[in-house]
Design a protein around this motif. Structure first.
Motif, PDB file in Angstrom:
ATOM      1  N   TYR A 169       0.841  -1.206   0.000  1.00  0.00           N
ATOM      2  CA  TYR A 169       0.000   0.000   0.000  1.00  0.00           C
ATOM      3  C   TYR A 169       0.877   1.257   0.000  1.00  0.00           C
ATOM      4  O   TYR A 169       0.687   2.176  -0.802  1.00  0.00           O
ATOM      5  CB  TYR A 169      -0.919  -0.002   1.224  1.00  0.00           C
ATOM      6  CG  TYR A 169      -1.778   1.247   1.332  1.00  0.00           C
ATOM      7  CD1 TYR A 169      -3.044   1.302   0.755  1.00  0.00           C
ATOM      8  CD2 TYR A 169      -1.300   2.394   1.990  1.00  0.00           C
ATOM      9  CE1 TYR A 169      -3.823   2.451   0.823  1.00  0.00           C
ATOM     10  CE2 TYR A 169      -2.065   3.551   2.059  1.00  0.00           C
ATOM     11  CZ  TYR A 169      -3.327   3.576   1.481  1.00  0.00           C
ATOM     12  OH  TYR A 169      -4.080   4.711   1.552  1.00  0.00           O
ATOM     13  N   ASP A 170       1.835   1.282   0.913  1.00  0.00           N
ATOM     14  CA  ASP A 170       2.729   2.440   0.990  1.00  0.00           C
ATOM     15  C   ASP A 170       3.563   2.582  -0.283  1.00  0.00           C
ATOM     16  O   ASP A 170       3.828   3.695  -0.746  1.00  0.00           O
ATOM     17  CB  ASP A 170       3.669   2.313   2.188  1.00  0.00           C
ATOM     18  CG  ASP A 170       2.944   2.516   3.520  1.00  0.00           C
ATOM     19  OD1 ASP A 170       1.779   2.974   3.500  1.00  0.00           O
ATOM     20  OD2 ASP A 170       3.538   2.207   4.570  1.00  0.00           O
ATOM     21  N   ALA A 171       3.975   1.442  -0.839  1.00  0.00           N
ATOM     22  CA  ALA A 171       4.836   1.500  -2.026  1.00  0.00           C
ATOM     23  C   ALA A 171       4.127   2.235  -3.163  1.00  0.00           C
ATOM     24  O   ALA A 171       4.680   3.152  -3.763  1.00  0.00           O
ATOM     25  CB  ALA A 171       5.231   0.094  -2.464  1.00  0.00           C
ATOM     26  N   LYS A 172       2.897   1.857  -3.429  1.00  0.00           N
ATOM     27  CA  LYS A 172       2.194   2.513  -4.535  1.00  0.00           C
ATOM     28  C   LYS A 172       1.969   3.993  -4.229  1.00  0.00           C
ATOM     29  O   LYS A 172       2.250   4.865  -5.060  1.00  0.00           O
ATOM     30  CB  LYS A 172       0.866   1.811  -4.831  1.00  0.00           C
ATOM     31  CG  LYS A 172       0.130   2.405  -6.026  1.00  0.00           C
ATOM     32  CD  LYS A 172      -1.116   1.624  -6.423  1.00  0.00           C
ATOM     33  CE  LYS A 172      -1.865   2.368  -7.530  1.00  0.00           C
ATOM     34  NZ  LYS A 172      -3.136   1.710  -7.885  1.00  0.00           N
ATOM     35  N   GLY A 173       1.478   4.265  -3.035  1.00  0.00           N
ATOM     36  CA  GLY A 173       1.148   5.650  -2.689  1.00  0.00           C
ATOM     37  C   GLY A 173       2.368   6.548  -2.567  1.00  0.00           C
ATOM     38  O   GLY A 173       2.317   7.731  -2.923  1.00  0.00           O
ATOM     39  N   MET A 174       3.462   5.995  -2.080  1.00  0.00           N
ATOM     40  CA  MET A 174       4.670   6.820  -1.916  1.00  0.00           C
ATOM     41  C   MET A 174       5.402   7.025  -3.234  1.00  0.00           C
ATOM     42  O   MET A 174       5.965   8.090  -3.469  1.00  0.00           O
ATOM     43  CB  MET A 174       5.597   6.185  -0.868  1.00  0.00           C
ATOM     44  CG  MET A 174       5.052   6.340   0.553  1.00  0.00           C
ATOM     45  SD  MET A 174       5.877   5.275   1.759  1.00  0.00           S
ATOM     46  CE  MET A 174       7.535   5.932   1.716  1.00  0.00           C
ATOM     47  N   PHE A 175       5.419   6.020  -4.086  1.00  0.00           N
ATOM     48  CA  PHE A 175       6.031   6.242  -5.409  1.00  0.00           C
ATOM     49  C   PHE A 175       5.250   7.297  -6.185  1.00  0.00           C
ATOM     50  O   PHE A 175       5.839   8.135  -6.868  1.00  0.00           O
ATOM     51  CB  PHE A 175       6.131   4.925  -6.207  1.00  0.00           C
ATOM     52  CG  PHE A 175       7.451   4.228  -6.028  1.00  0.00           C
ATOM     53  CD1 PHE A 175       7.686   3.445  -4.908  1.00  0.00           C
ATOM     54  CD2 PHE A 175       8.473   4.389  -6.954  1.00  0.00           C
ATOM     55  CE1 PHE A 175       8.915   2.821  -4.719  1.00  0.00           C
ATOM     56  CE2 PHE A 175       9.704   3.767  -6.780  1.00  0.00           C
ATOM     57  CZ  PHE A 175       9.924   2.978  -5.671  1.00  0.00           C
ATOM     58  N   LYS A 176       3.937   7.276  -6.057  1.00  0.00           N
ATOM     59  CA  LYS A 176       3.139   8.306  -6.743  1.00  0.00           C
ATOM     60  C   LYS A 176       3.451   9.694  -6.174  1.00  0.00           C
ATOM     61  O   LYS A 176       3.629  10.658  -6.927  1.00  0.00           O
ATOM     62  CB  LYS A 176       1.645   8.005  -6.592  1.00  0.00           C
ATOM     63  CG  LYS A 176       1.139   6.984  -7.582  1.00  0.00           C
ATOM     64  CD  LYS A 176      -0.326   6.630  -7.308  1.00  0.00           C
ATOM     65  CE  LYS A 176      -0.918   5.859  -8.469  1.00  0.00           C
ATOM     66  NZ  LYS A 176      -1.614   6.700  -9.440  1.00  0.00           N
ATOM     67  N   ALA A 177       3.516   9.771  -4.867  1.00  0.00           N
ATOM     68  CA  ALA A 177       3.834  11.066  -4.252  1.00  0.00           C
ATOM     69  C   ALA A 177       5.217  11.534  -4.681  1.00  0.00           C
ATOM     70  O   ALA A 177       5.434  12.721  -4.952  1.00  0.00           O
ATOM     71  CB  ALA A 177       3.763  10.951  -2.727  1.00  0.00           C
ATOM     72  N   ALA A 178       6.166  10.598  -4.760  1.00  0.00           N
ATOM     73  CA  ALA A 178       7.543  10.958  -5.134  1.00  0.00           C
ATOM     74  C   ALA A 178       7.588  11.501  -6.557  1.00  0.00           C
ATOM     75  O   ALA A 178       8.241  12.509  -6.841  1.00  0.00           O
ATOM     76  CB  ALA A 178       8.457   9.744  -4.999  1.00  0.00           C
ATOM     77  N   ILE A 179       6.883  10.848  -7.463  1.00  0.00           N
ATOM     78  CA  ILE A 179       6.910  11.275  -8.867  1.00  0.00           C
ATOM     79  C   ILE A 179       6.249  12.646  -9.021  1.00  0.00           C
ATOM     80  O   ILE A 179       6.672  13.467  -9.828  1.00  0.00           O
ATOM     81  CB  ILE A 179       6.226  10.215  -9.765  1.00  0.00           C
ATOM     82  CG1 ILE A 179       7.063   8.934  -9.790  1.00  0.00           C
ATOM     83  CG2 ILE A 179       6.007  10.745 -11.182  1.00  0.00           C
ATOM     84  CD1 ILE A 179       6.375   7.732 -10.412  1.00  0.00           C
ATOM     85  N   ARG A 180       5.237  12.909  -8.206  1.00  0.00           N
ATOM     86  CA  ARG A 180       4.529  14.198  -8.322  1.00  0.00           C
ATOM     87  C   ARG A 180       5.229  15.328  -7.575  1.00  0.00           C
ATOM     88  O   ARG A 180       4.878  16.494  -7.735  1.00  0.00           O
ATOM     89  CB  ARG A 180       3.104  14.051  -7.779  1.00  0.00           C
ATOM     90  CG  ARG A 180       2.268  13.127  -8.647  1.00  0.00           C
ATOM     91  CD  ARG A 180       0.864  12.953  -8.095  1.00  0.00           C
ATOM     92  NE  ARG A 180       0.207  11.818  -8.734  1.00  0.00           N
ATOM     93  CZ  ARG A 180      -1.035  11.450  -8.489  1.00  0.00           C
ATOM     94  NH1 ARG A 180      -1.779  12.125  -7.612  1.00  0.00           N
ATOM     95  NH2 ARG A 180      -1.552  10.407  -9.102  1.00  0.00           N
TER      96      ARG A 180
END
Lengths: 349, 321
Positions: B151-162
């Motif tokens: 869960y964190d992996a998907k949400g944090m990678f998205k936050a990182a890219i944005r």
């Protein structure tokens, strides 16, 4: 050191690169302006009115003028430390006032007084000057890749000296640029010296541009004391890159009339450079050579040249007046801490 | 809707969705088209070789491709395969990246993401195993985060890219096939927000990634004897100090687990910060469980020295004395 290095291969492709009278007048004017900026930096530093280092450009300002005078505004320009990139930047149309302010730590500086002598004008596509020699090879790949992706015909003028080609990054950048046909001009201003180290001792081949052969990259060698020859070579390389043909290597054989940076002993290896050598090199000082040409070709009269010189002095003086009138930044720790990261949209919400 | 997804697949979903969401996002790395790790599997077929770019083994050039393009308005994700390989282009990845925005007058954003597999326990020896979060956290101007669950992996990678700043987001190889609930709709886990992965009353254990799994195992084992609160920082920079102090106000004891070396690691920084900002909350000195200051050995020797559940349990018992 050879004061008059042989020029083995001159820029040849005349049709696209030939300079008009107006082009040559502009180059000469820019050369005079850069010369004035460079000399004033030297004087300021000697009188303690400049922060940080200054790496004087005397004798070596023609390649920067040639490289940048005919770039488009959306082309990326990456200067190097000689004359602190001022010749390159002014040739691209940058108003240097904020750079002078930066160099004296002022709030009106191009980096808000945070960067000392490191030039940055992102609005002119001049980015993140760093103190690491050859720092710009790696990001140049990215500038070039972005230019290729966006398809707007931008080019990247990646300028550095002979010393920077000791960096492995130079190899990586040339490798990737040629593989991907990126629009990057590897513009090498070879003054024969990296601080005290002779290029002839640190590089196995007499021409740095021979490196380009290994990548199948086209190359040119030009007389770096001749601002017009530099500009013609730049135009050819810019056209080549802009047309999607990939990178080109241009080596400008130039020289250095002052020490590496003000206050450093002027040595070769561990022994002082001979005055004779320097005087011999000074015969090929680029303003002097350009002046002979413009007079001979009737582009300007001596009176007009005097007027141009006066105007250049006035420009530099006014720029310093502006910079000196700027306040120092008032930022303390709390304010500076708000600039460590770029804001995100949700930060404002 | 949520599904059970492996950790590495959650990263792949984040990359894929962000590439659909924003055509300025591209991936650059070595052997990512063929997906040496499955988080890039099939992406070249969907997005083409201009957006899933393999480079020569030229870490500086590869990273430079990302940093230069980021200054030109792109949002590259640069994949180093193994975290230790970021050291090959250390000056670019740390110094010039971290200083770029600040030093040049807050004028040009450099929105890029550095990712790589990291972690001890794979018996690969030092250069394929070393942690990088502490090293990057040392350099100002770079955000550093590391997910512990799918869960964190998907949400944090998205936050990182944005994010508009450079973000280093390694992922731990030991978690690669761990499954967990992952929503299929768009969401982000904001950088700088920690997460209490297990509530407890007696001691707070800070742990992340593989060490978080170990800490949760120990907490379960000690259940009924010692009530362990397990705190996942998720982000090291920015760090959620507020939540940690809130936790300490409840537990008054702290063990920091970090797979990085003891010397100069993030655990040391955090320990000092707690002394400075939360000393009055503590009933015992802060204890750390870290990798000893030796190059990470490979083979059968690694498990003898790396942080593990036994060491975490010993530290918890010691801090409770």
């Amino acid at each position: 050191m050879d004061a008059n290095p042989p020029v083995r291969e001159l820029a040849m492709s005349i049709s696209n690169t030939a300079l008009t009278i107006e082009d040559r007048k502009l180059l000469f004017t820019n050369l005079l302006r850069a010369d004035e900026y460079d000399r004033t930096m030297y004087k300021r530093m000697m009188s303690g009115k400049l922060l940080g280092f200054y790496h004087p450009g005397e004798g070596a300002i023609a390649p920067g003028i040639g490289a940048a005078t005919f770039l488009n505004q959306d082309d990326v320009l990456s200067p190097h430390h000689r004359a602190h990139g001022m010749a390159h930047a002014l040739a691209k149309g940058v108003d240097l006032k904020p750079y002078l302010a930066e160099h004296t730590g002022k709030a009106g500086g191009c980096s808000e007084g945070r960067s000392s002598f490191h030039m940055s004008f992102p609005e002119h596509k001049i980015y993140m000057f760093s103190g690491f020699i050859g720092f710009n090879f790696a990001p140049a790949v990215g500038y070039g890749y972005a230019a290729k992706l966006s398809g707007k015909g931008q080019v990247v003028m990646m300028c550095s000296g002979d010393g920077s080609y000791g960096q492995g990054r130079a190899h990586e950048a040339m490798l990737m640029a040629q593989n991907m046909k990126l629009p990057i001009i590897f513009w090498c201003e070879n003054n024969g010296l990296a601080i005290h180290a002779e290029a002839s001792e640190m590089h196995p081949m007499p021409d740095i541009s021979s490196l380009a052969d290994g990548y199948g990259m086209p190359k040119r060698i030009v007389d770096g004391q001749d601002v017009f020859a530099c500009a013609e070579a730049a135009r050819e390389a810019i056209d080549h890159a802009r047309e999607g043909k990939g990178p080109m290597f241009v080596e400008c054989k130039t020289l250095r009339l002052k020490e590496h940076d003000i206050g450093t002993p002027d040595l070769i290896g561990s022994t002082p450079r001979s005055k004779e050598d320097i005087l011999k090199q000074a015969e090929r000082e680029p303003v002097k050579l350009a002046m002979q040409k413009v007079l001979a070709d009737g582009l300007f009269t001596m009176d007009e040249i005097d007027d141009l010189r006066t105007a250049a002095r006035a420009e530099v003086e006014a720029a310093w007046d502006w910079a000196d009138a700027q306040p120092f930044p008032e930022d303390g720790e709390a304010e500076l801490m708000t600039h460590v990261f770029a804001p995100n949209a949700e930060d404002a919400a | 809707m949520t599904r059970q997804l492996p950790f590495i697949e959650a990263i792949r979903e984040a990359l894929r969705e962000e590439m659909i969401h924003d055509d300025k996002v591209f991936l650059v790395g070595q052997d990512i088209r063929g997906a040496i790790y499955p988080h890039t599997k099939g992406l070249v077929d969907e997005f083409g070789p201009d957006r899933v770019v393999d480079t020569p083994i030229s870490e500086s050039g590869m990273y430079g491709m990302a940093s230069g393009a980021a200054l030109q308005g792109y949002r590259p994700v640069v994949d180093f395969m193994f975290g230790g390989f970021t050291y090959v282009t250390f000056s670019e990845a740390t110094v010039t990246t971290g200083q770029q925005y600040f030093l040049h007058g807050s004028k040009s954003n450099m929105p890029l993401v550095i990712t790589a597999g990291v972690g001890a326990g794979m018996r690969l020896a030092n250069d394929h195993s070393m942690a990088i979060h502490g090293t990057f956290a040392h350099h100002p101007g770079i955000k550093v985060a590391m997910p512990s669950t799918p869960y964190d992996a998907k949400g944090m990678f998205k936050a990182a890219i944005r994010d508009n700043s450079p973000v280093v987001i390694p992922w731990h190889m030991a978690l690669m096939m761990d499954k967990g609930e992952v929503p299929d709709e768009d969401y982000v886990v904001p950088l700088g927000k920690a997460d209490i992965k297990r509530e407890g009353a007696d001691v707070t254990v800070v742990a992340n990634s593989q060490q978080l799994k170990f800490a949760l195992q120990v907490a379960e084992k000690l259940d009924g004897e010692i009530s362990v609160e397990v705190f996942d920082p998720r982000s090291f920079v920015p760090f959620d100090m507020d939540l940690l102090l809130t936790s300490l106000a409840k537990t008054s004891r702290l063990v920091i687990v970090d797979e990085d070396w003891e010397s100069g690691g993030f655990a040391a920084t955090l320990s000092a910060r707690v002394m400075e900002q939360g000393f009055d909350l503590l009933d015992a000195p802060v204890l750390r469980v870290t990798f000893p200051n030796m190059p990470i050995p490979g083979g059968v020797l690694e498990p003898r020295v790396m942080p593990n559940p036994e060491r975490i349990e010993a530290a918890i018992r010691a801090v409770m004395e």
